[in-house]
Design a protein around this motif. Structure first.
Motif, PDB file in Angstrom:
ATOM      1  N   ARG A 129      -8.447  -0.607  -5.763  1.00  0.00           N
ATOM      2  CA  ARG A 129      -7.614   0.438  -6.353  1.00  0.00           C
ATOM      3  C   ARG A 129      -8.368   1.756  -6.607  1.00  0.00           C
ATOM      4  O   ARG A 129      -7.870   2.833  -6.249  1.00  0.00           O
ATOM      5  CB  ARG A 129      -6.964  -0.083  -7.642  1.00  0.00           C
ATOM      6  N   ILE A 140      -8.554   3.863  -3.536  1.00  0.00           N
ATOM      7  CA  ILE A 140      -7.294   4.491  -3.120  1.00  0.00           C
ATOM      8  C   ILE A 140      -6.999   5.686  -4.024  1.00  0.00           C
ATOM      9  O   ILE A 140      -6.484   6.716  -3.574  1.00  0.00           O
ATOM     10  CB  ILE A 140      -6.128   3.471  -3.199  1.00  0.00           C
ATOM     11  N   THR A 155      -5.696  10.188   0.289  1.00  0.00           N
ATOM     12  CA  THR A 155      -5.959   8.885   0.912  1.00  0.00           C
ATOM     13  C   THR A 155      -4.714   8.371   1.633  1.00  0.00           C
ATOM     14  O   THR A 155      -3.612   8.408   1.090  1.00  0.00           O
ATOM     15  CB  THR A 155      -6.380   7.857  -0.167  1.00  0.00           C
ATOM     16  N   LEU A 171      -2.947   5.136   2.958  1.00  0.00           N
ATOM     17  CA  LEU A 171      -2.936   3.682   2.820  1.00  0.00           C
ATOM     18  C   LEU A 171      -1.967   3.115   3.860  1.00  0.00           C
ATOM     19  O   LEU A 171      -0.829   3.580   3.970  1.00  0.00           O
ATOM     20  CB  LEU A 171      -2.479   3.303   1.410  1.00  0.00           C
ATOM     21  N   CYS A 176      -0.289  -0.504   5.209  1.00  0.00           N
ATOM     22  CA  CYS A 176      -0.092  -1.925   4.873  1.00  0.00           C
ATOM     23  C   CYS A 176       0.683  -2.604   5.986  1.00  0.00           C
ATOM     24  O   CYS A 176       1.723  -2.114   6.421  1.00  0.00           O
ATOM     25  CB  CYS A 176       0.684  -2.076   3.571  1.00  0.00           C
ATOM     26  N   ALA A 210      -0.980  -5.849  -1.728  1.00  0.00           N
ATOM     27  CA  ALA A 210      -1.420  -4.445  -1.682  1.00  0.00           C
ATOM     28  C   ALA A 210      -0.265  -3.526  -2.055  1.00  0.00           C
ATOM     29  O   ALA A 210      -0.436  -2.576  -2.831  1.00  0.00           O
ATOM     30  CB  ALA A 210      -1.940  -4.105  -0.286  1.00  0.00           C
ATOM     31  N   GLN A 211       0.915  -3.819  -1.524  1.00  0.00           N
ATOM     32  CA  GLN A 211       2.057  -2.946  -1.796  1.00  0.00           C
ATOM     33  C   GLN A 211       2.445  -2.972  -3.274  1.00  0.00           C
ATOM     34  O   GLN A 211       2.993  -2.005  -3.783  1.00  0.00           O
ATOM     35  CB  GLN A 211       3.251  -3.331  -0.905  1.00  0.00           C
ATOM     36  N   LEU A 230      -1.296  -1.252  -5.302  1.00  0.00           N
ATOM     37  CA  LEU A 230      -1.953   0.016  -4.968  1.00  0.00           C
ATOM     38  C   LEU A 230      -0.950   1.163  -5.070  1.00  0.00           C
ATOM     39  O   LEU A 230       0.214   1.011  -4.696  1.00  0.00           O
ATOM     40  CB  LEU A 230      -2.546  -0.051  -3.552  1.00  0.00           C
ATOM     41  N   ARG A 274       1.526   6.743   2.452  1.00  0.00           N
ATOM     42  CA  ARG A 274       1.484   5.337   2.829  1.00  0.00           C
ATOM     43  C   ARG A 274       2.314   5.106   4.087  1.00  0.00           C
ATOM     44  O   ARG A 274       3.412   5.637   4.214  1.00  0.00           O
ATOM     45  CB  ARG A 274       2.028   4.485   1.683  1.00  0.00           C
ATOM     46  N   SER A 303      -0.878  -1.704  12.302  1.00  0.00           N
ATOM     47  CA  SER A 303      -1.730  -0.949  11.376  1.00  0.00           C
ATOM     48  C   SER A 303      -2.977  -0.354  12.015  1.00  0.00           C
ATOM     49  O   SER A 303      -3.382   0.757  11.649  1.00  0.00           O
ATOM     50  CB  SER A 303      -2.139  -1.829  10.203  1.00  0.00           C
ATOM     51  N   ILE A 311      -7.394   3.732   4.696  1.00  0.00           N
ATOM     52  CA  ILE A 311      -7.632   2.309   4.435  1.00  0.00           C
ATOM     53  C   ILE A 311      -6.424   1.510   4.904  1.00  0.00           C
ATOM     54  O   ILE A 311      -5.290   1.771   4.479  1.00  0.00           O
ATOM     55  CB  ILE A 311      -7.917   2.067   2.938  1.00  0.00           C
TER      56      ILE A 311
END
Ligand SMILES: Cc1ncc(C[n+]2csc(CCOP(=O)(O)OP(=O)(O)O)c2C)c(N)n1
Ligand SMILES: [Mg+2]
Length: 542
Positions: A371, A374, A380, A382, A384, A393-394, A397, A402, A414, A431
């Motif tokens: 965390r 992020i 950032t 992200l 998923c 993660a969803q 974070l 996203r 991804s 990430i």
């Protein structure tokens, strides 16, 4: 006419792309499209050559989502096209603007058993907003302009255009070429009457809920939705996951939804993700408003809901959200606070839960450690992808920039998403979170990333199984009938090292933060292989 005044069809394609603002094409080479590779030299197109056609489409998809401008994928005919088509499904579900250009058997070969001849436009049609085969060299630029226009207008989505190889090789007098005209965007607004009716219905409802679709999931879209929520004092959420109401991003959403008396669909299809706003998920008396750029979806909502559809309006999602946000009156009462408390709800136990198995992490341990990385920077990105691990993660974070695989529910995009994101943004930390089953789809793209110098960090939750499907077996058929979904605890980190990237292996919670630091500092495409306990996706209840 001398040769200088003549252009190949392939030159028309390449130069039309640059005229349409496209400088980069995601591609995998093949006989049918080598003329376009050749023409890309003069047009100065950047060809990003990938390892599987689906990856090229996923990259164009991510490009479209991040920029709002169609990404372009270029693949060869027949099998190349067939490989690409599957990935269109993800872009269609995510309303992502992209153009797939596929080489194609020559027109004179058709019906005669030509090399890699197959009915490509028909093949792509169900997963594209539009799909056709070019019929003349001189008008290839107009075809492209039309493809770009359709991809980004209304409800955005993928468009396919097949390019027969003889048209690409044909020489056309330059004065006969029809170049693309930049198309104006037709963005229908809500009529005053409809806007008033929507706002009056929200004001009259006791517990209204605004549900937006993937179109508003970009940072500006989310900011706009937050503005609408504040102005109307009405919870406004995005449903962009195939898990729908159960998307762990939305906390105890099912408990919220059950209380709602009005649902405003803002560019969100009335579909399985929201259980068609039917009981038992929703109150039987719930009323619905559908605002969508796609008339077909508004009509479908009317068919589904009959008299319970208060307003059905064809309008651009963003424009309608802006209209509603600027005219909404704040509602009195505590409904928004109650709703937000449910959306923000996470079990207390997640703060401390640890794995029961030595050498394994609980997913909550992974995302507690991740965390801060992020949150460190606002920009950032992200990503998923996959089954149960990514759901953790969803839920744990923060959501800013996203990308998720989306309503289509297709795993595997991804890694291509991460490469495209790096090409689009050279600075932002990127990430990607994915499972060990999912990583196999496009792990070869690490070679592309190394070759092109595109650093990002992939965090793979390795539980040596396709756990999402194992969980279905457990739930529906019983523990003793769980079979066929096991994987080896493979060293995906070593695969990435072998391809020239950075690999990290983590089998204890204490080692994760250092591994993330090293992966980020490596400046290379990196994969952190985290050994995790097989854990079902989180279920969050009040
Ligand atoms: C293209 C595609 N194929 C298959 C599926 C079905 N599916 C969904 S999640 C999943 C398992 C994913 O396994 P893994 O990546 O290891 O994640 P885990 O659930 O184990 O955390 C599968 C097979 C799918 N959604 N999309
Ligand atoms: Mg797994």
């Amino acid at each position: 006419m001398n040769r200088e005044n003549r252009l190949r069809g392939a030159d028309i394609v390449a130069q039309s792309l640059t005229r349409l603002g496209c400088r980069r094409v995601f591609t995998l080479s093949g006989n049918h499209i080598m003329s376009v590779f050749d023409a890309a030299l003069e047009a100065k197109l950047d060809l990003v050559h990938v390892r599987h056609e689906a990856a090229a489409v996923h990259m164009a998809d991510a490009w479209g989502r991040l920029t709002g401008v169609p990404g372009v994928a270029l693949v060869t005919g027949g099998p190349g096209h067939a490989n690409a088509v599957g990935a269109l499904f993800t872009a269609l579900g995510a309303e992502s603007p992209l153009v797939l250009l596929s080489g194609h058997a020559a027109t004179w070969e058709l019906g005669r058993g030509g090399f890699q001849e197959i009915r490509q436009a028909e093949m792509a049609a169900p997963v594209a907003k539009a799909s056709w085969t070019a019929t003349a060299a001189a008008t290839l630029g107009r075809d492209l302009a039309e493809a770009f226009r359709i991809a980004s207008s209304g409800r955005p989505g993928p468009v396919h255009l097949s390019l027969p190889s003889d048209l690409l090789d044909e020489h056309v007098g330059s004065n006969a070429v029809v170049w693309p005209e930049p198309a104006g965007q037709d963005r229908p607004i809500l009529s005053d009457a409809d806007a008033d009716a929507v706002l009056a219905a929200i004001a009259a409802a006791a517990r209204p809920l605004i549900i937006a679709g993937p179109r508003l999931s970009s940072p500006p879209g989310r900011a706009l939705l937050a503005r609408l929520e504040a102005a109307a004092q009405t919870p406004a959420v995005i449903v962009e996951s195939p898990r729908g109401l159960a998307d762990a991003t939305l906390g105890a959403f099912p408990d919220l939804v059950r209380q709602v008396d009005l649902v405003v669909l803002l560019g969100k299809a009335l579909d399985f993700t929201i259980k068609w706003a039917l009981p038992p998920a929703f109150d039987p008396a719930v009323r619905v408003i559908a605002i969508d750029p796609d008339q077909g979806l508004v009509e479908r909502a009317r068919r589904e809901k009959g008299e319970r559809l208060l307003v059905g309006a064809v309008a651009d999602t963003t424009v309608a959200a802006e209209q509603l946000a600027s005219h909404a009156k704040p509602r009195a009462g505590t409904w928004l606070a109650e709703a937000r408390a449910l959306l923000d709800q996470r079990p207390e136990a997640w703060r401390t839960v640890t794995a029961q198995t030595a050498g394994r992490l609980h997913p909550a341990e992974v995302f507690r450690a991740l965390r801060p990385y992020i949150e460190r920077r606002d920009d950032t990105i992200l990503i998923c992808d996959g089954g149960e691990f990514a759901q953790w993660a969803q839920s744990m974070l923060p959501v800013r920039r996203r990308l998720i695989n989306g309503v289509a529910g297709a795993i595997g995009a991804s890694l291509p998403f991460a490469l495209a994101a790096r090409l689009q943004d050279s600075e932002a930390p990127i990430i990607a979170i994915l499972g060990d089953g999912t990583v196999g789809f496009h792990i070869a793209e690490f070679e592309t990333a190394v070759r092109r110098g595109l650093p990002f960090v992939a965090v793979v939750g390795n539980d040596a199984r396709w756990n999402a499907e194992s969980q279905i077996q457990l739930r529906d058929y019983g523990r003793e009938r769980m079979h066929g979904c096991e994987l080896l605890p493979s060293r995906y980190d070593r695969v990435v090292e072998a391809l020239g990237g950075a690999g990290e292996y983590v089998d204890g919670a204490g080692a994760l933060a250092d591994a993330v630091e090293r992966a980020l500092a490596s400046g290379k495409p990196a994969l952190i292989n985290v050994m995790i306990e097989s854990t079902a996706a989180p279920v969050i209840r009040r």
